[in-house]
Design a protein around this motif. Sequence first.
Motif, PDB file in Angstrom:
ATOM      1  N   ASP A   1      -3.436 -14.083  42.028  1.00 23.01           N
ATOM      2  CA  ASP A   1      -2.224 -13.740  42.785  1.00 23.01           C
ATOM      3  C   ASP A   1      -0.981 -14.265  42.081  1.00 23.01           C
ATOM      4  OD1 ASP A   1      -3.701 -12.490  44.672  1.00 23.01           O
ATOM      5  OD2 ASP A   1      -3.436 -14.003  46.243  1.00 23.01           O
ATOM      6  N   GLU A   2      -1.057 -15.527  41.651  1.00 27.53           N
ATOM      7  CA  GLU A   2       0.088 -16.165  40.988  1.00 27.53           C
ATOM      8  C   GLU A   2       0.470 -15.409  39.724  1.00 27.53           C
ATOM      9  OE1 GLU A   2       1.564 -19.552  40.969  1.00 27.53           O
ATOM     10  OE2 GLU A   2       0.740 -20.260  42.887  1.00 27.53           O
ATOM     11  N   LEU A   3      -0.550 -14.929  39.019  1.00 23.32           N
ATOM     12  CA  LEU A   3      -0.297 -14.263  37.739  1.00 23.32           C
ATOM     13  C   LEU A   3       0.286 -12.856  37.912  1.00 23.32           C
ATOM     14  CD1 LEU A   3      -3.432 -15.326  35.689  1.00 23.32           C
ATOM     15  CD2 LEU A   3      -1.080 -16.031  35.263  1.00 23.32           C
ATOM     16  N   GLY A   4       0.144 -12.308  39.110  1.00 23.98           N
ATOM     17  CA  GLY A   4       0.684 -10.975  39.361  1.00 23.98           C
ATOM     18  C   GLY A   4       0.108  -9.963  38.388  1.00 23.98           C
ATOM     19  N   ARG A   5       1.010  -9.212  37.725  1.00 21.97           N
ATOM     20  CA  ARG A   5       0.554  -8.165  36.790  1.00 21.97           C
ATOM     21  C   ARG A   5      -0.241  -8.754  35.622  1.00 21.97           C
ATOM     22  NH1 ARG A   5       2.682  -3.101  37.247  1.00 21.97           N
ATOM     23  NH2 ARG A   5       2.154  -2.627  35.094  1.00 21.97           N
ATOM     24  N   ASP A   6       0.133  -9.978  35.219  1.00 19.49           N
ATOM     25  CA  ASP A   6      -0.570 -10.621  34.100  1.00 19.49           C
ATOM     26  C   ASP A   6      -2.056 -10.842  34.400  1.00 19.49           C
ATOM     27  OD1 ASP A   6       1.701 -10.713  32.596  1.00 19.49           O
ATOM     28  OD2 ASP A   6       2.197 -12.795  33.108  1.00 19.49           O
ATOM     29  N   SER A   7      -2.401 -10.836  35.686  1.00 21.34           N
ATOM     30  CA  SER A   7      -3.795 -11.127  36.058  1.00 21.34           C
ATOM     31  C   SER A   7      -4.742 -10.049  35.528  1.00 21.34           C
ATOM     32  CB  SER A   7      -3.936 -11.250  37.569  1.00 21.34           C
ATOM     33  OG  SER A   7      -3.808  -9.986  38.172  1.00 21.34           O
ATOM     34  N   LEU A   8      -4.200  -8.874  35.187  1.00 20.84           N
ATOM     35  CA  LEU A   8      -5.055  -7.810  34.657  1.00 20.84           C
ATOM     36  C   LEU A   8      -5.654  -8.198  33.306  1.00 20.84           C
ATOM     37  CD1 LEU A   8      -2.923  -4.704  35.656  1.00 20.84           C
ATOM     38  CD2 LEU A   8      -5.059  -5.487  36.687  1.00 20.84           C
ATOM     39  N   ALA A   9      -5.018  -9.178  32.630  1.00 17.84           N
ATOM     40  CA  ALA A   9      -5.537  -9.650  31.347  1.00 17.84           C
ATOM     41  C   ALA A   9      -6.524 -10.797  31.532  1.00 17.84           C
ATOM     42  CB  ALA A   9      -4.377 -10.084  30.446  1.00 17.84           C
TER      43      ALA A   9
END
Lengths: 204, 183
Positions: free
Chosen positions: A95-103
């Motif tokens: 959640d914290e990473l937002g879009r970056d979490s896809l990586a």
Amino acid sequence: MKKSTRIGLILAIILVAALAALAEWLVIREDDITKNPSGLITSVKMGGAFNLIDHKGNAVTEKNFLGNYVLVFFGYTFCPDACPTALADVALVLDELGRDSLAVTPIMITIDPERDTPDVLSEYITLFHDRIIGLTGTENQIKDVAEKYRVFYRRVDDQEYSFYLMDHTSFIYLVDPKGSVISLFRYGTSPSEIADEIRKHMKG
Amino acid sequence: MLLNYFFRTGIFFKIIFSFVVVAFIQSSAVASEFQLGSLTIKDPWSRATSSHQMSGVVYVKIINSGNHADRLIKVESNRSKKATLHDMILDGDIIKMHSIKNGIEIPANSEVELEPGAKHIMLMGLKTKLDRGQTVGIALHFQHAGLIEIKALVFGAGSRGPKRENIKGGLQGDQRKNAHRNH
């Protein structure tokens, strides 16, 4: 020195060395750890190849996860208190990473393959986040990957229960897209701290 | 145009509905307080489980406003064959669970919180899985104050409890899942 004594001595030395190596294998050595100024462990020599089964029943190896950052956590689904907390933390990191979490691919490897079949894992992990991947395997496959990650686990049978619990180490590992373990988070590290560390690596 | 799309697909109503559910669960969480003499049992809660899990947990805050210490000595539940007091300890970096033999002391004029990663009520041998929004009946036996029956609200599997429920946690996890499905 008689020949037989010499052989005996050599055998004894080999035995002691083997025992020491085994003991060190199971715990994390300070020599293997690099810390940043705030005391957070930033790199550890561990990890590597594995052959496991995912929660959908597919055979997977470490190669399936190359190219993405991987958050690895060892636990078991019968664990009532600590593992849900750790999995919730992993969900919060995403959640914290937002879009970056896809990586980032979050993985839970069970240390209880006897009970954690793909079906059991599947129902459990989807309670937390639909991107978490559950991995299980044969007893030997799990033993192998646990050794590579220096995970300690032990079955605990208590007469009070009709089922068993497990003692286990509780680190969350960050693996880089090339498959190397680059960070290790102790139990209780806040999700935002973990997310910050991942972002730091992403920025390179 | 966009609004029209929302209405047509029903997303709008789903969003409204999830807000209503959140509001309902939050209000009922706030209202869950039980009194037994000078003991106040506050916000008991539990976590959803899968159908394979044989154990569950219940967390609760116990406030003793009296001048005498009491002791939580026994727990029971309607949802499991057995319930015990349990503690999670970190032995180095190894997580260990053990049952608490002599109960949990509730000192005079203080509060004790059973919470994730620490002392908890463990439900052993769940009769059926615990679903979010359900309640778990718990009987707490205190050495001096006696018996009280309370109801713990089941939050999401990864919930951090009523305090965090309105920020992040199990409920949000479910909303996120629903949002994924709608895309």
